[in-house]
Design a protein around this motif. Structure first.
Motif, short mmCIF file in Angstrom:
data_model
loop_
_atom_site.label_atom_id
_atom_site.label_comp_id
_atom_site.label_asym_id
_atom_site.label_seq_id
_atom_site.Cartn_x
_atom_site.Cartn_y
_atom_site.Cartn_z
N GLY A 489 1.33 -1.36 0.26
CA GLY A 489 0.16 0.13 0.29
C GLY A 489 0.65 0.80 0.34
O GLY A 489 0.09 2.78 -0.03
N ARG A 490 1.89 1.12 0.17
CA ARG A 490 2.52 1.94 0.21
C ARG A 490 4.07 2.36 -0.85
O ARG A 490 4.83 3.52 -0.90
N GLU A 491 3.75 1.76 -2.06
CA GLU A 491 4.51 1.70 -2.95
C GLU A 491 3.74 2.63 -3.87
O GLU A 491 4.80 3.37 -4.78
N ARG A 492 2.37 3.24 -3.24
CA ARG A 492 1.79 4.50 -4.64
C ARG A 492 2.68 5.90 -3.84
O ARG A 492 3.25 6.34 -4.77
N THR A 493 3.00 6.15 -3.08
CA THR A 493 3.53 6.97 -2.03
C THR A 493 4.78 7.35 -1.81
O THR A 493 5.75 7.87 -1.27
N THR A 494 5.54 6.15 -1.61
CA THR A 494 6.86 5.56 -1.57
C THR A 494 7.73 6.21 -2.88
O THR A 494 7.35 5.61 -4.27
N LYS A 495 9.31 7.07 -2.80
CA LYS A 495 9.93 7.33 -3.50
C LYS A 495 10.69 6.02 -3.82
O LYS A 495 11.12 5.53 -3.68
N PRO A 496 11.18 5.72 -5.73
CA PRO A 496 12.16 5.08 -5.80
C PRO A 496 13.41 5.25 -5.21
O PRO A 496 13.75 5.68 -4.73
N PRO A 497 13.96 3.53 -4.15
CA PRO A 497 15.30 4.06 -3.88
C PRO A 497 15.89 4.65 -4.43
O PRO A 497 16.49 4.85 -5.50
N ARG A 498 16.83 4.98 -3.32
CA ARG A 498 18.32 6.12 -4.73
C ARG A 498 19.44 4.52 -5.29
O ARG A 498 19.65 4.17 -4.49
N CYS A 499 20.10 5.08 -6.33
CA CYS A 499 20.57 4.23 -7.11
C CYS A 499 22.13 4.11 -7.41
O CYS A 499 22.11 5.87 -7.93
N LYS A 500 23.09 3.96 -6.54
CA LYS A 500 24.67 4.40 -7.15
C LYS A 500 24.86 4.25 -8.60
O LYS A 500 26.38 4.39 -8.83
N GLU A 501 24.04 3.71 -9.46
CA GLU A 501 24.40 3.12 -10.66
C GLU A 501 24.38 4.45 -11.28
O GLU A 501 24.26 5.81 -11.25
N ALA A 502 24.73 4.37 -12.97
CA ALA A 502 25.06 5.58 -13.71
C ALA A 502 24.14 6.12 -14.81
O ALA A 502 23.61 4.96 -15.35
#
Length: 854
Positions: A489-502
């Protein structure tokens, strides 16, 4: 509010319970032996022998009488509860005196605990009693959670801090929701920690174990207290452990923790408390090797409970020599043999003292021990082991109390009627057969959609909101290499995770590559590399950031009329032209104040926007116009007043307009108070500003005597002066010796250093006065002794006249008595007249002598 079908005693006619009681006699008639019972239950006829006709009639009469009394009592109780719970019945009572007396008895019974401690004095409770009576009479008490009135028959909960009342279901839901909200926000592992819940009014915290329940059959047991608000006073208190410095806190919430380790030695005397600041230390949480009670085994045990028992039987021989101790982990001496004491037969009627090796035989009498039903006794002969099951035929009432039936005593009678009440979920009916009223919790599945909008509640049907969804969902970044697991249920308001790839997106401008940046959600940020394209009108390149792709608001379409609604502005990607060249070129301003860089696209002289600054004709000011060319636009003419600084202390301005040279001296007068603040003085401003400090003090003096008083009480002799008066008083005062004969005159400031003492003459006079007083006291004492002696002699003479005496002797004694009485009278007159006269003459002589010597 309960549904209409659950409200007993509020419908038309009689209550439901009264109807049930009314139908019970008919059911009893149906369930008599030999007749068919209701709901398909049959009774056995002829299976038991019938008792005599007289005894049967008498027992049946007693049973019917008891059942009728119980039915009448329940009917009265239901009628009283229904009449007290309805507001309409309260308004219909006309007998005011009876109601007031009844209310007074209820209040008196509520205050019994308080009046017992005060000896029956209820004067301190008059205001509280009036408050409680008026509040419940007018219906003004409101639950702060549901904002509804609190009725007298509703279950309530009272806060122990602010004494506010709340509905019991409201406070239960409040406590559950408060703990749920705090857990969902603060706990990473939801529901694992025990969070407190606050009071809705005063915010006093309660542990989860203090959540009120529905067991309201017992009385509260707390002492009655007045509803006082929390104390708002600020007090200085230390922390719970007493190590920190005291801090100001509210008296109603003065307990606080400094969060430092406790460090106190625990009861085990081996370890120290490592918990943060608190009042009482918990038991030691560590373990150590401890022996059991008998000392045979060792094991690791908590330091808080070192005493433990093993599972080995003692086995030591008892004092009888025939048996061994059968206790587990025995400590100390073993108990005596249980078979060596006086024993009884199995039924307990016969006692016997036999050796411990012999068994006690049954006595042969009737057992008469109570059976499991606790109503009948065993009819078998004295026997070992447990008694048989009770099989006597009795009339039993079903569990819900609706029907009665003759059946064996050991069996439970359950009718087939189903309970129509709603279970604790407030959604489903109980439907249990022969339910006594304590309906079990609902066992159906909830099935409501959870807050995640993806799953349904798997819990048992319950009241209130459901718990959060226990499932978890993966949220991936744009490139898909980084995954974040969040609750469903929080996937709608959760920002995507920070990725270290370019980031792998290609460039969208004229540059061959993008600036290096990490993977991100959405579109790439705009290119920030310099444009570096050649400008058209000069030889420089564009230094601005890349502007090949820029979001520009599209032009709004002109509306044809008010019936058309304006649409939201749209943004389109567009390539903007390069801006004008901003390369700076050095150029002087009109007034040649500075040489500033000017952008390449607008060359030529300019105005620097500063004031001109050229001196005017007055010689005191400069031109305040904006930077300009002097040849075509001359400077302004000065029209201001004179602004030259005045002498120190002069508050007046120069009366002349702006002029060259010095200003004329100020001739105005200044009004001020003298040093003693009594007179007003007028001094010329020039004299006051040009004078030194001593001259200023002289000009500020009114030349009168200072009106202030010194500490000794005399007036200051100086002329009006500033500051504090001198304490050296020069006025003369008179000093006398202790006997007031010698006197001297000294200065007031030196009076504390001098002391006038008495001389030899003063001492001789004091000695003479004391001698005269002693002589007077001695004379008075002698006169008193003489009077007593005369009275004693007269008494002895009267005692000696007891026998016969001749007339001559009697007459002679009478003459002597008259003479002695006359002499005594004259002596008394002389004592009362001469002694005060002599004292007055002596005092006058002493006073005259003292005056002459002084």
């Amino acid at each position: 509010m309960e549904p209409a079908w659950r409200q007993q005693g509020r419908g038309r006619g009689r209550s439901q319970e009264a109807q049930v009681e009314r139908s019970r006699p008919l059911q009893k008639e149906r369930e008599r032996p030999g007749t068919a019972t209701g709901r398909g239950v049959r009774t056995k006829t002829g299976s038991a022998p019938e008792p005599p006709h007289g005894l049967a009639v008498q027992s049946k009469f007693e049973e019917i009488r008891k059942s009728n009394q119980a039915a009448a009592q329940r009917l009265v109780e239901s009628h009283f509860s229904s009449s007290s719970s309805s507001d309409e019945d309260d308004n219909s009572i006309d007998d005011g005196d009876h109601k007031e007396g009844k209310r007074g008895k209820i209040l008196a019974s509520a205050f019994t605990t308080y009046t017992d401690q005060t000896g029956g004095d209820a004067t301190g409770l008059q205001r509280t009693g009036q408050y409680v009576s008026d509040l419940f009479q007018s219906g003004a008490l409101t639950c702060l959670i549901c904002i509804a009135s609190v009725k007298r028959t509703q279950a309530v909960w009272s806060c122990s801090s602010c004494f506010s009342l709340f509905h019991l279901p409201c406070i239960q839901k409040w406590a559950k929701d408060s703990v749920f909200l705090v857990s969902s926000v603060t706990d990473e592992d939801f529901g694992q920690k025990q969070h407190p819940w606050p009071c809705p009014k005063c915010r006093a915290e309660y542990p989860p174990s203090a959540t009120p329940n529905r067991s309201l059959s017992s009385s509260c047991g707390r002492l009655f207290g007045r509803p006082c608000p929390p104390c708002p006073k600020m007090v200085s208190v230390s922390c719970l452990c007493g190590k920190a410095q005291p801090l100001p806190r509210r008296c109603s919430n003065k307990a606080w923790s400094c969060q430092q380790p406790c460090g106190k030695l625990l009861l085990c005397k081996q370890h120290k408390c490592s918990q943060p600041c608190h009042t009482e230390c918990a038991p030691c949480p560590r373990v150590s090797v401890q022996k059991c009670v008998c000392g045979r085994e060792k094991a690791e045990r908590p330091c808080a409970s070192p005493r433990w028992t093993c599972q080995q039987v003692c086995g030591a021989p008892l004092s009888c020599g025939n048996h061994t101790c059968e206790e587990v982990c025995c400590d100390g001496d073993c108990p005596p043999c249980p078979r060596s004491i006086s024993r009884t037969c199995p039924c307990g009627k016969t006692k016997s003292s036999l050796p411990c090796t012999e068994e006690v035989q049954p006595c042969g009498d009737t057992c008469d021990r109570r059976l499991a039903c606790l109503k009948h006794t065993c009819s078998m002969r004295c026997h070992r082991g447990s008694c048989e099951t009770c099989r006597q035929e009795v009339e039993k009432e079903c569990r819900c109390g609706r029907y009665r039936k003759q059946m064996p005593c050991h069996k439970e009678y359950l009718c087939d009627s189903k309970c129509p009440k709603t279970r604790n979920c407030q959604r489903h009916q109980c439907r249990r057969k022969c339910c006594p009223g304590n309906c079990p919790p609902c066992d159906q599945s909830c099935g409501r959609t959870l807050g995640c909008r993806n799953h349904k509640c798997p819990s048992v049907c319950h009241q209130g909101s459901c718990y959060p969804c226990p499932e978890s969902v993966e949220v991936r970044c744009t490139c898909g290499s980084t995954v974040l697991v969040v609750p469903c249920g929080r996937e709608r308001t959760t920002k995507p995770p920070r990725c270290k790839e370019a980031c792998r997106c290609p460039p969208s401008c004229h540059h061959p590559t993008r600036e290096a940046h990490r993977c991100h959600p959405g579109t790439c940020p705009p290119c920030k590399q310099p444009c570096l394209l050649p400008l058209p009108s000069c030889s420089h390149t564009c230094p601005q950031p890349c502007h090949d792709v820029v979001l520009v608001k599209s032009q709004q379409v002109h509306l044809a009329g008010p019936w058309e609604q304006p649409s939201e502005p749209a943004f389109v990607k567009k390539a903007l032209p390069c801006p004008p060249c901003q390369v700076p070129l050095p150029t002087a301003c009109f007034g040649e104040h500075e040489v500033s860089p000017v952008p390449c696209h607008r060359q030529g002289r300019f105005s620097c926007k500063r004031p001109c600054g050229r001196p005017l004709t007055c010689g005191n000011h400069s031109c305040s116009r904006e930077c300009h060319l002097v040849n075509s636009n001359p400077c302004e003419v000065c029209e201001e007043d004179c602004s030259k600084p005045r002498p120190s202390g002069c508050p007046h301005s120069c009366p002349r307009p702006c002029h060259p040279g010095a200003c004329p001296p100020c001739s105005q007068m200044i009004r001020q108070r003298c040093h003693c603040k009594i007179s007003l003085l007028y001094v010329e401003c020039t004299k006051l500003t040009a004078a030194d400090e001593q001259t200023k003090e002289a000009l500020s003096s009114c030349n009168n005597q200072c009106p202030k008083e010194l500490s000794c009480g005399h007036r200051c002799k100086q002329v009006c002066h500033p500051g504090v008066c001198e304490e050296t008083c020069q006025q003369k005062v008179k000093l006398r010796c202790p006997c007031k004969r010698i006197k001297k005159e000294v200065l007031c400031s030196l009076s504390a250093q001098f002391a006038v003492e008495c001389d030899d003459i003063c001492r001789e006079q004091q000695k003479k006065v004391s001698q005269l007083k002693e002589a007077e006291q001695r004379a008075a004492q002698e006169e008193e002794q003489r009077k007593l002696q005369e009275e004693l002699e007269a008494f002895e003479k009267r005692q000696q006249r007891g026998g016969r005496r001749n007339k001559k002797r009697g007459r002679r004694e009478e003459v002597d008595d008259e003479r002695s009485k006359a002499a005594r009278w004259w002596r008394r007159c002389a004592a009362f007249a001469l002694v005060p006269l002599g004292g007055a003459l002596l005092s006058a002589a002493t006073y005259y002598y003292l005056q002459e010597s002084a």
